[in-house]
Design an enzyme around this catalytic site. Structure first.
Site, PDB file in Angstrom:
ATOM      1  N   SER A  11       0.759  -1.127  -0.161  1.00 32.18           N
ATOM      2  CA  SER A  11      -0.093  -0.141  -0.055  1.00 32.18           C
ATOM      3  C   SER A  11       0.722   1.189  -0.038  1.00 32.18           C
ATOM      4  O   SER A  11       2.077   1.292   0.297  1.00 32.18           O
ATOM      5  CB  SER A  11      -0.835   0.119   1.202  1.00 32.18           C
ATOM      6  OG  SER A  11      -1.476  -1.328   1.328  1.00 32.18           O
TER       7      SER A  11
HETATM    8  N1  SAH Z   1      -0.648  -5.143   3.659  1.00 29.96           N
HETATM    9  C1  SAH Z   1       0.283  -5.413   2.650  1.00 29.96           C
HETATM   10  C2  SAH Z   1      -0.501  -4.999   1.330  1.00 29.96           C
HETATM   11  C3  SAH Z   1      -1.804  -5.598   1.131  1.00 29.96           C
HETATM   12  S1  SAH Z   1      -2.087  -6.107  -0.678  1.00 29.96           S
HETATM   13  C4  SAH Z   1       1.412  -4.841   2.869  1.00 29.96           C
HETATM   14  O1  SAH Z   1       1.859  -4.063   3.657  1.00 29.96           O
HETATM   15  O2  SAH Z   1       2.551  -4.967   1.904  1.00 29.96           O
HETATM   16  C5  SAH Z   1      -3.391  -7.197  -0.232  1.00 29.96           C
HETATM   17  C6  SAH Z   1      -2.985  -8.579  -0.135  1.00 29.96           C
HETATM   18  O3  SAH Z   1      -4.227  -9.310   0.775  1.00 29.96           O
HETATM   19  C7  SAH Z   1      -2.452  -9.318  -0.908  1.00 29.96           C
HETATM   20  O4  SAH Z   1      -1.300  -9.746  -0.685  1.00 29.96           O
HETATM   21  C8  SAH Z   1      -3.594 -10.571  -1.237  1.00 29.96           C
HETATM   22  O5  SAH Z   1      -3.099 -11.515  -1.672  1.00 29.96           O
HETATM   23  C9  SAH Z   1      -4.028 -10.607   0.382  1.00 29.96           C
HETATM   24  N2  SAH Z   1      -5.390 -10.973   0.267  1.00 29.96           N
HETATM   25  C10 SAH Z   1      -6.498 -11.005  -0.372  1.00 29.96           C
HETATM   26  N3  SAH Z   1      -7.491 -11.730  -0.195  1.00 29.96           N
HETATM   27  C11 SAH Z   1      -7.249 -12.114   1.285  1.00 29.96           C
HETATM   28  C12 SAH Z   1      -7.964 -12.854   2.157  1.00 29.96           C
HETATM   29  N4  SAH Z   1      -9.140 -13.347   1.753  1.00 29.96           N
HETATM   30  N5  SAH Z   1      -7.293 -13.164   3.076  1.00 29.96           N
HETATM   31  C13 SAH Z   1      -5.946 -12.877   3.382  1.00 29.96           C
HETATM   32  N6  SAH Z   1      -5.318 -12.385   2.403  1.00 29.96           N
HETATM   33  C14 SAH Z   1      -5.794 -11.792   1.306  1.00 29.96           C
END
Ligand code: SAH
Length: 251
Positions: A98
């Protein structure tokens, strides 16, 4: 005699000039390493002052955490040079880390004092988890992509955030074995608030989540649990990658 003295003098000056040149080169190369693969501390400070404080984040703990976590170590080498620009960046598997301002905003809204148990959904690179850990929170984080869960776990432990627990799975269901949580942060776009996350939130606890269309645009939403009541506050617009898994099957 005079001729000899001048020769000596010339040699002395030449030695001095080359010593200065070596010294200057040394300083330059340290500078270059700083911005190529080194500490990036000047860039990070500029980001905090300009993009985080400059845009209204005032919580001291959040600001200190943003100053301490080395974002360039959470992104692939190819995009490292852009680590401290206020943008989301690709981290592989079609996912992104993000934008720093959004990380700071979401962290500030959780109003942590550093003693809390926090659940994160969407570990991604592990950056947000590291920011929460810097504040002192006990962090549990769930990632649905196996490869990302593995690399984030390894990265966090190598960087000393070894108390952060990373689990591979669907965050829709929360982490019942670790519940209840003082705070929950969802870093992927949801079209509703997963009810099990609310169940796993302590009374008085806060949950922050981007709610809207999982494909286009969301509203960063802060939910505070007050007994049976939920207090809902809309914070700002946001664009996150979609929360997949059970979220997309509907309720
Ligand atoms: N917080 C992260 C960025 C998030 S991007 C950072 O600091 O880098 C969103 C992430 O959520 C992605 O890696 C994606 O694979 C994950 N994601 C999507 N759906 C999800 C779910 N149902 N459960 C857990 N993770 C999920």
């Amino acid at each position: 005699m005079v001729f000899l003295r001048i020769a000596y003098l010339r040699r002395g000056v030449a030695t001095m000039v080359s010593a200065i040149a070596v010294f200057v080169l040394l300083i330059l190369s340290v500078g270059l390493t700083e911005s190529a693969g080194g500490s990036f501390s000047a860039e990070r400070e500029r980001m905090v002052v300009h993009d985080i404080e400059g845009r209204g984040i005032t919580d001291e703990k959040t600001l200190a955490a943003m100053r301490n976590v080395r974002r360039h170590l959470f992104v692939p080498r190819a995009v490292r040079g852009a680590s401290y620009s206020d943008h989301a960046l690709p981290i592989g598997e079609g996912q992104t880390i993000s934008q720093p301002f959004i990380v700071a905003l979401m962290t500030e809204k959780l109003a942590l004092d550093g003693s809390e148990k926090v659940l994160e959904i969407g570990t991604g690179s592990g950056y947000q988890a590291a920011v929460l850990a810097e504040i002192g929170a006990e962090v549990s984080s769930i990632e649905i992509k196996k490869k990302l869960a593995g690399s984030a776990r390894k990265r966090l432990s190598e960087l000393g955030y070894d108390k952060v627990k990373v689990r591979y799975g669907d965050g829709y269901y929360g982490w019942p074995e670790e519940a209840p949580f003082d705070a929950i942060i969802v870093t992927a776009a949801a079209n509703h608030v997963p009810p099990l996350l609310l169940d796993q939130l302590k009374d008085g606890g806060r949950l922050i989540i981007p709610v809207g269309s999982t494909r286009y645009f969301q509203t960063l939403t802060l939910v505070t649990k007050r007994g049976e009541e939920l207090q809902v506050e809309h914070i700002s617009g946001a664009v996150f990658v979609p929360m997949v898994g059970k979220m997309l099957e509907g309720r």
